[in-house]
Design a protein around this motif. Structure first.
Motif, short mmCIF file in Angstrom:
data_model
loop_
_atom_site.label_atom_id
_atom_site.label_comp_id
_atom_site.label_asym_id
_atom_site.label_seq_id
_atom_site.Cartn_x
_atom_site.Cartn_y
_atom_site.Cartn_z
N ALA A 119 0.84 -1.21 0.00
CA ALA A 119 0.00 0.00 0.00
C ALA A 119 0.87 1.26 0.00
N LYS A 120 1.93 1.23 0.78
CA LYS A 120 2.84 2.39 0.84
C LYS A 120 3.51 2.61 -0.53
N GLN A 121 3.96 1.53 -1.17
CA GLN A 121 4.60 1.64 -2.48
C GLN A 121 3.63 2.20 -3.52
N GLU A 122 2.37 1.78 -3.41
CA GLU A 122 1.37 2.21 -4.39
C GLU A 122 0.67 3.51 -3.99
N ASN A 123 1.06 4.04 -2.83
CA ASN A 123 0.46 5.27 -2.31
C ASN A 123 -1.07 5.15 -2.22
N THR A 124 -1.49 4.05 -1.59
CA THR A 124 -2.92 3.79 -1.40
C THR A 124 -3.12 3.23 0.00
N SER A 125 -4.35 2.96 0.38
CA SER A 125 -4.61 2.42 1.72
C SER A 125 -4.43 0.91 1.73
N HIS A 126 -4.13 0.39 2.91
CA HIS A 126 -3.96 -1.06 3.02
C HIS A 126 -5.29 -1.78 2.80
N VAL A 127 -6.40 -1.11 3.10
CA VAL A 127 -7.72 -1.70 2.89
C VAL A 127 -7.95 -1.93 1.40
N THR A 128 -7.52 -0.97 0.59
CA THR A 128 -7.64 -1.10 -0.87
C THR A 128 -6.84 -2.30 -1.37
N VAL A 129 -5.64 -2.45 -0.84
CA VAL A 129 -4.79 -3.58 -1.25
C VAL A 129 -5.43 -4.89 -0.81
N ILE A 130 -5.98 -4.93 0.40
CA ILE A 130 -6.64 -6.16 0.89
C ILE A 130 -7.81 -6.52 -0.01
N LYS A 131 -8.61 -5.53 -0.39
CA LYS A 131 -9.76 -5.79 -1.27
C LYS A 131 -9.30 -6.32 -2.62
N ARG A 132 -8.25 -5.73 -3.17
CA ARG A 132 -7.71 -6.20 -4.45
C ARG A 132 -7.20 -7.63 -4.33
N ARG A 133 -6.43 -7.88 -3.25
CA ARG A 133 -5.89 -9.22 -3.02
C ARG A 133 -7.01 -10.25 -2.93
N ASP A 134 -8.04 -9.94 -2.12
CA ASP A 134 -9.14 -10.88 -1.93
C ASP A 134 -9.89 -11.15 -3.24
N LYS A 135 -10.05 -10.11 -4.05
CA LYS A 135 -10.71 -10.27 -5.35
C LYS A 135 -9.89 -11.18 -6.27
N ILE A 136 -8.58 -10.99 -6.26
CA ILE A 136 -7.68 -11.81 -7.08
C ILE A 136 -7.71 -13.26 -6.60
N LEU A 137 -7.65 -13.47 -5.29
CA LEU A 137 -7.66 -14.83 -4.76
C LEU A 137 -8.98 -15.54 -5.08
N ALA A 138 -10.08 -14.80 -5.04
CA ALA A 138 -11.38 -15.38 -5.41
C ALA A 138 -11.36 -15.80 -6.87
N LYS A 139 -10.76 -14.97 -7.70
CA LYS A 139 -10.63 -15.27 -9.13
C LYS A 139 -9.81 -16.55 -9.33
N LEU A 140 -8.72 -16.70 -8.56
CA LEU A 140 -7.85 -17.87 -8.67
C LEU A 140 -8.54 -19.13 -8.13
N ARG A 141 -9.33 -18.97 -7.08
CA ARG A 141 -10.02 -20.13 -6.47
C ARG A 141 -10.94 -20.82 -7.46
N LYS A 142 -11.51 -20.03 -8.38
CA LYS A 142 -12.44 -20.60 -9.37
C LYS A 142 -11.77 -21.68 -10.21
N PHE A 143 -10.47 -21.60 -10.35
CA PHE A 143 -9.74 -22.61 -11.13
C PHE A 143 -9.62 -23.94 -10.37
N PHE A 144 -9.86 -23.91 -9.07
CA PHE A 144 -9.68 -25.11 -8.25
C PHE A 144 -10.99 -25.75 -7.84
N THR A 145 -12.10 -25.23 -8.37
CA THR A 145 -13.40 -25.82 -8.01
C THR A 145 -14.01 -26.54 -9.18
#
Length: 145
Positions: A119-145
């Motif tokens: 978040a510091k590197q991207e000059n954004t909030s950590h909450v924003t990074v967490i939301k992005r991460r969770d969205k990406i992980l959900a996208k990846l999980r679809k490949f395993f179901t």
């Protein structure tokens, strides 16, 4: 490459170090519960008389004669194949991510940066990074179901 341990019916990805320690711990636990030389005292409920019951095992030599193995447990061929199959699926799934998503995964899981560091590197909030991460992980999980 990630390793997996079974917790209940679920396979959980862990680092190689945790995987190794987990199986050492499991082997030690089995040794303590099943193999170790331990005696016990039973009390007769009617008379109250104590009776010493000797240990079921009396030496490491005897345990080895009975086929006990004291070497770290090695993963089975099934575990290895599952790990490789999972890795192949993950590699294909990662190809489906856009550049920004791939960079976030690289930062968090390959460079081991914290969410706050990203978040510091991207000059954004950590909450924003967490939301992005969770969205990406959900996208990846679809490949395993």
């Amino acid at each position: 490459m990630s390793k997996f341990i079974k917790i209940g019916k679920e396979r959980v990805p862990v680092s190689k170090e945790i995987y190794k320690e987990y199986y050492k711990m499991r082997r030690r636990e089995r040794y303590m519960e099943e193999d170790i030389k331990v005696g016990r005292i039973d009390i007769d409920p009617e008379t109250g008389e104590p009776t010493f019951i000797p240990s079921k095992e009396d030496s490491i030599e005897r345990l080895m004669e009975l086929g006990a193995d004291f070497v770290d447990e090695q993963p089975t061929i099934e575990d290895i194949l599952c790990d490789k199959a999972t890795l192949l699926i993950l590699q294909e799934a990662l190809k489906e991510l856009n550049r920004e998503e791939q960079e976030l995964i690289q930062a968090l899981y390959h460079k081991n940066l914290t969410v706050r560091e990203v978040a510091k590197q991207e000059n954004t909030s950590h909450v924003t990074v967490i939301k992005r991460r969770d969205k990406i992980l959900a996208k990846l999980r679809k490949f395993f179901t």
